[in-house]
Design a protein around this motif. Structure first.
Motif, short mmCIF file in Angstrom:
data_model
loop_
_atom_site.label_atom_id
_atom_site.label_comp_id
_atom_site.label_asym_id
_atom_site.label_seq_id
_atom_site.Cartn_x
_atom_site.Cartn_y
_atom_site.Cartn_z
N ILE A 82 0.84 -1.20 0.00
CA ILE A 82 0.00 0.00 0.00
C ILE A 82 0.87 1.25 0.00
N ASP A 83 1.90 1.27 0.85
CA ASP A 83 2.81 2.41 0.90
C ASP A 83 3.63 2.54 -0.38
N SER A 84 3.97 1.42 -0.99
CA SER A 84 4.84 1.44 -2.17
C SER A 84 4.10 1.85 -3.43
N TRP A 85 2.84 1.39 -3.57
CA TRP A 85 2.13 1.56 -4.84
C TRP A 85 0.86 2.40 -4.73
N GLY A 86 0.44 2.71 -3.53
CA GLY A 86 -0.76 3.51 -3.36
C GLY A 86 -1.99 2.66 -3.11
N ILE A 87 -2.97 3.26 -2.47
CA ILE A 87 -4.15 2.51 -2.04
C ILE A 87 -5.02 2.08 -3.22
N ASP A 88 -5.13 2.89 -4.26
CA ASP A 88 -5.97 2.52 -5.39
C ASP A 88 -5.44 1.26 -6.08
N TYR A 89 -4.12 1.22 -6.30
CA TYR A 89 -3.52 0.02 -6.88
C TYR A 89 -3.71 -1.18 -5.96
N ALA A 90 -3.54 -0.96 -4.66
CA ALA A 90 -3.67 -2.05 -3.69
C ALA A 90 -5.08 -2.63 -3.69
N VAL A 91 -6.09 -1.78 -3.77
CA VAL A 91 -7.47 -2.25 -3.81
C VAL A 91 -7.71 -3.10 -5.05
N THR A 92 -7.26 -2.60 -6.20
CA THR A 92 -7.43 -3.37 -7.44
C THR A 92 -6.71 -4.70 -7.37
N LEU A 93 -5.49 -4.70 -6.84
CA LEU A 93 -4.73 -5.95 -6.72
C LEU A 93 -5.43 -6.93 -5.78
N SER A 94 -5.97 -6.42 -4.69
CA SER A 94 -6.68 -7.32 -3.76
C SER A 94 -7.90 -7.94 -4.42
N MET A 95 -8.57 -7.19 -5.29
CA MET A 95 -9.71 -7.73 -6.02
C MET A 95 -9.28 -8.82 -7.00
N TYR A 96 -8.18 -8.59 -7.71
CA TYR A 96 -7.66 -9.62 -8.61
C TYR A 96 -7.29 -10.88 -7.82
N ARG A 97 -6.69 -10.70 -6.69
CA ARG A 97 -6.31 -11.85 -5.87
C ARG A 97 -7.54 -12.61 -5.38
N ALA A 98 -8.60 -11.87 -5.05
CA ALA A 98 -9.84 -12.54 -4.64
C ALA A 98 -10.42 -13.35 -5.78
N ILE A 99 -10.41 -12.79 -6.97
CA ILE A 99 -10.96 -13.50 -8.14
C ILE A 99 -10.15 -14.75 -8.45
N THR A 100 -8.83 -14.64 -8.40
CA THR A 100 -8.00 -15.81 -8.71
C THR A 100 -8.08 -16.88 -7.63
N GLY A 101 -8.63 -16.51 -6.47
CA GLY A 101 -8.85 -17.50 -5.41
C GLY A 101 -10.13 -18.30 -5.58
N LEU A 102 -10.93 -17.95 -6.57
CA LEU A 102 -12.17 -18.69 -6.82
C LEU A 102 -11.87 -20.04 -7.45
N SER A 103 -12.66 -21.04 -7.11
CA SER A 103 -12.48 -22.38 -7.68
C SER A 103 -13.19 -22.53 -9.01
N ILE A 104 -14.07 -21.59 -9.33
CA ILE A 104 -14.82 -21.61 -10.59
C ILE A 104 -14.99 -20.16 -11.02
N MET A 105 -15.01 -19.92 -12.31
CA MET A 105 -15.11 -18.55 -12.81
C MET A 105 -16.57 -18.16 -13.06
N PRO A 106 -16.90 -16.88 -12.83
CA PRO A 106 -18.29 -16.44 -12.94
C PRO A 106 -18.69 -16.10 -14.38
#
Length: 201
Positions: A82-106
């Protein structure tokens, strides 16, 4: 209470994914996102924006959401990034990580706030979606419950900061702890007032 999601998706979509984040404005700890997939038409009574629910209600709904969902993914981004890349980038990255944690795609993604860049799925961004969309509301509850558990763990490691109570947000007591004891490794040093504290302002 959140409504159904029929108005946000195409008629042919069957697996509906809601995505939301928590912890954007916290002074410490990670930002967390959850992605929750429901079969079209599945509804968990009581789901709403996690901020509108008591901790007891969230904990009651949490296993119901898991039980009724097709798949759930969670994504964290820590304070260093968050400190290195900013909160907006961090939020987007956390969303990508959540999606890739899914066992099936929507078939369709509903996201709170703004569209997720370069997402390889059809999506609808809904401002205030955690209070309007059932799937996003469910995601907000999952993200909130799991991030709260992370902050309760940090409370054990850093007992002087009372993270279990304020979850890293900028309460008067939390800011006083920072002034008294200095920032920890999990504090976001690019956020005011920590940035001002470190710079001696």
């Amino acid at each position: 209470m959140t409504g159904g999601d029929e108005g946000w998706i195409s008629p042919g979509a069957t697996l509906i994914c809601g995505i939301d984040e928590v912890g954007r404005g916290s002074l410490a700890g990670p930002v967390a996102s959850a992605a929750v997939i429901f079969q079209r038409g599945v509804y968990v009574p009581g789901v709403d924006d996690s901020k509108k629910l008591t901790p007891t209600k969230r904990l009651k709904l949490f296993p119901e959401i898991l039980r009724n969902s097709v798949s759930v993914g969670i994504g964290y981004v820590d304070s260093f990034l968050i400190d290195s890349w900013g909160i907006d980038y961090a939020v987007t990255l956390s969303m990508y990580r959540a999606i890739t944690g899914l066992s099936i795609m929507p078939d369709w993604v509903l996201v709170d706030g703004y569209p997720i860049p370069e997402l390889p799925f059809s999506q609808t961004a809904i401002k205030g979606g955690d209070g309007l969309s059932h799937a996003i509301g469910a995601a907000s509850i999952v993200a909130k419950v799991l991030r709260d558990r992370v902050m309760e763990f940090f409370d054990i490691i850093f007992p002087r900061y009372n993270f279990a109570k304020h979850k890293g947000y900028g309460t008067a007591a939390h800011i006083k702890s920072i002034k008294d004891f200095g920032p920890t490794k999990i504090h976001r040093k690019s956020f005011a007032p920590l940035r001002d504290f470190i710079n001696g302002i």
